[in-house]
Design a protein around this motif. Structure first.
Motif, mmCIF file in Angstrom:
data_model
loop_
_atom_site.group_PDB
_atom_site.id
_atom_site.type_symbol
_atom_site.label_atom_id
_atom_site.label_comp_id
_atom_site.label_asym_id
_atom_site.label_seq_id
_atom_site.Cartn_x
_atom_site.Cartn_y
_atom_site.Cartn_z
ATOM 1 N N CYS A 24 0.824 -1.220 0.000
ATOM 2 C CA CYS A 24 0.000 0.000 0.000
ATOM 3 C C CYS A 24 0.858 1.270 0.000
ATOM 4 O O CYS A 24 0.344 2.358 -0.231
ATOM 5 C CB CYS A 24 -0.944 -0.005 1.192
ATOM 6 N N PHE A 25 2.151 1.119 0.316
ATOM 7 C CA PHE A 25 3.031 2.297 0.325
ATOM 8 C C PHE A 25 3.936 2.355 -0.908
ATOM 9 O O PHE A 25 4.900 3.129 -0.949
ATOM 10 C CB PHE A 25 3.888 2.330 1.593
ATOM 11 N N ALA A 26 3.602 1.547 -1.931
ATOM 12 C CA ALA A 26 4.411 1.551 -3.160
ATOM 13 C C ALA A 26 4.492 2.967 -3.732
ATOM 14 O O ALA A 26 5.519 3.362 -4.286
ATOM 15 C CB ALA A 26 3.821 0.589 -4.179
ATOM 16 N N TYR A 27 3.399 3.732 -3.568
ATOM 17 C CA TYR A 27 3.360 5.084 -4.150
ATOM 18 C C TYR A 27 4.407 6.010 -3.531
ATOM 19 O O TYR A 27 4.713 7.062 -4.095
ATOM 20 C CB TYR A 27 1.956 5.697 -3.997
ATOM 21 N N LEU A 28 4.960 5.630 -2.388
ATOM 22 C CA LEU A 28 5.987 6.476 -1.769
ATOM 23 C C LEU A 28 7.323 6.354 -2.516
ATOM 24 O O LEU A 28 8.214 7.190 -2.339
ATOM 25 C CB LEU A 28 6.175 6.090 -0.302
ATOM 26 N N GLY A 29 7.447 5.281 -3.300
ATOM 27 C CA GLY A 29 8.621 5.139 -4.161
ATOM 28 C C GLY A 29 9.850 4.542 -3.485
ATOM 29 O O GLY A 29 10.948 4.606 -4.033
ATOM 30 N N TYR A 30 9.672 3.945 -2.325
ATOM 31 C CA TYR A 30 10.822 3.280 -1.697
ATOM 32 C C TYR A 30 11.052 1.935 -2.369
ATOM 33 O O TYR A 30 10.156 1.370 -2.991
ATOM 34 C CB TYR A 30 10.555 3.058 -0.201
ATOM 35 N N LYS A 31 12.296 1.416 -2.217
ATOM 36 C CA LYS A 31 12.596 0.100 -2.785
ATOM 37 C C LYS A 31 13.457 -0.703 -1.817
ATOM 38 O O LYS A 31 13.989 -0.149 -0.847
ATOM 39 C CB LYS A 31 13.298 0.263 -4.122
ATOM 40 N N GLU A 32 13.557 -1.981 -2.113
ATOM 41 C CA GLU A 32 14.380 -2.855 -1.294
ATOM 42 C C GLU A 32 15.810 -2.319 -1.270
ATOM 43 O O GLU A 32 16.326 -1.878 -2.300
ATOM 44 C CB GLU A 32 14.351 -4.267 -1.862
ATOM 45 N N GLY A 33 16.427 -2.328 -0.098
ATOM 46 C CA GLY A 33 17.783 -1.810 0.038
ATOM 47 C C GLY A 33 17.812 -0.405 0.604
ATOM 48 O O GLY A 33 18.862 0.073 1.030
ATOM 49 N N ASP A 34 16.662 0.268 0.639
ATOM 50 C CA ASP A 34 16.643 1.645 1.152
ATOM 51 C C ASP A 34 16.938 1.704 2.659
ATOM 52 O O ASP A 34 17.561 2.659 3.123
ATOM 53 C CB ASP A 34 15.284 2.304 0.868
ATOM 54 N N PHE A 35 16.458 0.712 3.402
ATOM 55 C CA PHE A 35 16.664 0.698 4.862
ATOM 56 C C PHE A 35 17.187 -0.677 5.261
ATOM 57 O O PHE A 35 16.458 -1.520 5.784
ATOM 58 C CB PHE A 35 15.359 1.065 5.584
ATOM 59 N N PRO A 36 18.492 -0.895 5.011
ATOM 60 C CA PRO A 36 19.049 -2.247 5.141
ATOM 61 C C PRO A 36 18.941 -2.838 6.544
ATOM 62 O O PRO A 36 18.726 -4.043 6.683
ATOM 63 C CB PRO A 36 20.519 -2.082 4.730
ATOM 64 N N GLU A 37 19.053 -2.011 7.582
ATOM 65 C CA GLU A 37 18.983 -2.590 8.935
ATOM 66 C C GLU A 37 17.567 -3.066 9.255
ATOM 67 O O GLU A 37 17.384 -4.091 9.922
ATOM 68 C CB GLU A 37 19.465 -1.597 9.993
ATOM 69 N N SER A 38 16.574 -2.323 8.805
ATOM 70 C CA SER A 38 15.188 -2.751 9.027
ATOM 71 C C SER A 38 14.908 -4.044 8.255
ATOM 72 O O SER A 38 14.265 -4.967 8.768
ATOM 73 C CB SER A 38 14.212 -1.669 8.575
#
Ligand code: PLP
Length: 395
Positions: A347-361
Motif C-alpha cells: 500500500c506504500f508503493a506510491y511512496l517510491g521506496y525500494k528494497e535496500g533503502d533501509f538495510p537494517e530494518s
C-alpha cells in the motif's frame, strides 16, 4: 518422561484466572450504571493512568492506532505534510500519517535496539516535516535525547509511539512524557491490555490535552457546536473499567516479564548460545553483530539508562525461517515482529521506496524472532524454549 507441553506465545487465560473476580465486579458496575460512554469510569481510569505515566494529562481513546491518528490531527497534519518515522514497526505507526494525506518519511533503525536511529532524523527533516514519530519498540524507549534535539532544532513536535511501552523509562522519564504526545495501546497483547480495543494519549501540555478531548468527540464543544473536525475516538467505559483493574497489577506483571528476560539470558548463556548475559550492562554493538555468528543468538540489548518493560523478547538467529518451522512443529509459540518493513508494504508503493533503502530494518525483518515472555511463563516452559532452540542450532 511426559510429552513436552506446548508453550504459547502469550497466555491471557492464565492472567485472567488471577483477576476474574475483580474484572467481573468492575464490568458489572459499569453495566449497572449504564454510563457506557465517558463518565466517571473513564475519568477515574484516565486519572490512574496519568499518575502511572507520571504525566499531567491522559486522554482515553478508542485504540493505539487512533491515539496516533488523533495526535496528528491535533497538529493539523494533512496533505503536503511529511512525518518522519521508522519503517520497522507495526503498520499503525505509518498508517495514521497516510490516512491524513501526509507522507511518511522513513529513517532506518539502530540494529542493536531496533529503534529509529537518531543520526538519520536530522537529514530526513525538511521544511515540510510536521512531526517525528519514534517508536519505543518491544518495550524499550528510543534514544530520546538526540531525537528531541533534532526535532527541537526544527521546531517539530514529537509523537511517541509508546503502544508497546507503558511504564518504560528513558533516563528516569516515563514513556509518553518526553515528546508532545505519548500514544499507548490497550490491544490485548500489550502489557496493559483491555478486553478489546482501547488506547491513550498522554501530554504535558494543557492546551494540547483540551484539543485532544474535543477531537475525540467529533470536535464538539460546546455540545453540537464544531470548531474542529474530529472523530469518534472515545474509549468505552467497559474497556476503561477493565484497564483500571489491570493497571493495579501492571508493575507486578512487568517485574515478571523482566525476570523472564533475565532468565532467558542465563539459559542462553548456560546453553553456550550467547556470549554474555549482558543484561543491564549490555552495550549496543555498533553493527548489531548480525544473526548468529557461529550458531550464536543475539539477545536483546537493554541500555543501562532505560527501563525496558519487555512487551516482546526478540532475538536474532541464524536460519530464522527454519528455526520458526522447527519451533512451530514443537508447539513453541513464536512470532516475527515484523516480517515486512513498512517501506516495502504494497500500500506504500506510491511512496517510491525500494528494497535496500533501509538495510537494517530489512535485515531485522529477516533475522529476528520473538519468544514467549508473558509474566506467567514458568521456569520449565522457558527451559523448554531454550532447549528447542539449542537443539536446532547445534544440529
Ligand atoms: C499495537 C501497536 C499500535 C496500534 O495499537 P492498536 O491499539 O492495535 O490500534 C501502534 N503502534 C505500535 C508500535 C503497536 O505495537
Amino acid at each position: 518422561m511426559n510429552e513436552p507441553q506446548p508453550v504459547p506465545l502469550l497466555d491471557l487465560k492464565a492472567q485472567y484466572a488471577t483477576i476474574r473476580e475483580e474484572i467481573r465486579a468492575a464490568v458489572d458496575a459499569v453495566l449497572e450504571s449504564q454510563m457506557c460512554i465517558l463518565g466517571k469510569t473513564v475519568a477515574d481510569c484516565e486519572a490512574a493512568l496519568a499518575e502511572y505515566c507520571k504525566c499531567p494529562h491522559a486522554i482515553g481513546v478508542s485504540s493505539g492506532s487512533d491515539a496516533l491518528l488523533v495526535s496528528l490531527m491535533a497538529e493539523g497534519i494533512g496533505p503536503g505534510d511529511e512525518v518522519v518515522t521508522t519503517p520497522y514497526s507495526f503498520f499503525a505507526t505509518a498508517g495514521g500519517i497516510a490516512r491524513l494525506g501526509a507522507k511518511p518519511v522513513f529513517v532506518d533503525i539502530d540494529p542493536a535496539t531496533y529503534n529509529i536511529d537518531p543520526a538519520g532524523i536530522e537529514a530526513a527533516i525538511t521544511e515540510k516535516t510536521k512531526a517525528v514519530i519514534p517508536v519505543h519498540l518491544y518495550g524499550q524507549c528510543a534514544e530520546m535525547d538526540p531525537i528531541m534535539a533534532a526535532a527541537d532544532a526544527w521546531g517539530v513536535p514529537v509523537v511517541e509511539d509508546a503502544a508497546q511501552a507503558i511504564g518504560s523509562e528513558y533516563k528516569g522519564r516515563r514513556a509518553g512524557t518526553i515528546g508532545r504526545y505519548g500514544c499507548f495501546s490497550f490491544f490485548p497483547s500489550k502489557n496493559l491490555g483491555a478486553a478489546g480495543d482501547g488506547g491513550l494519549v498522554t501530554t504535558r501540555d494543557d492546551a494540547v490535552a483540551e484539543r485532544l478531548r474535543v477531537l475525540r468527540a467529533h470536535g464538539s464543544k460546546p455540545k453540537y457546536y464544531h470548531a474542529l473536525i474530529g472523530g469518534n475516538f472515545r474509549i468505552d467505559a467497559l474497556q476503561a473499567a477493565v484497564v483500571a483493574v489491570k493497571l493495579r497489577h501492571l508493575d507486578k506483571w512487568t517485574a515478571g516479564r523482566q525476570s523472564n528476560a533475565a532468565r532467558y539470558r542465563r539459559l542462553f548463556e548456560a546453553a553456550g548460545l550467547s556470549e554474555s548475559t549482558g543484561g543491564e550492562e549490555n552495550l549496543p554493538s555498533p553493527s548489531g553483530r548480525g544473526a548468529g555468528g557461529e550458531g550464536l543468538v543475539t539477545l536483546p540489548v537493554e541500555l543501562e539508562y532505560n527501563r525496558h518493560i519487555y512487551n516482546q523478547f526478540v532475538i536474532r538467529v541464524p536460519r530464522r525461517d527454519e528455526l520458526r518451522a522447527y519451533l512451530n512443529e514443537r508447539k513453541i509459540g513464536n512470532e516475527v515482529y515484523y516480517p515486512v518493513p513498512l517501506h516495502l508494504q504494497e500500500c506504500f508503493a506510491y511512496l517510491g521506496y525500494k528494497e535496500g533503502d533501509f538495510p537494517e530494518s530489512e535485515k531485522a525483518a529477516r533475522e529476528t524472532i520473538a519468544l514467549p515472555i508473558y509474566p506467567e511463563l514458568t521456569d520449565r516452559q522457558a527451559e523448554r524454549v531454550v532447549e528447542c532452540i539449542a537443539e536446532f542450532l547445534k544440529a
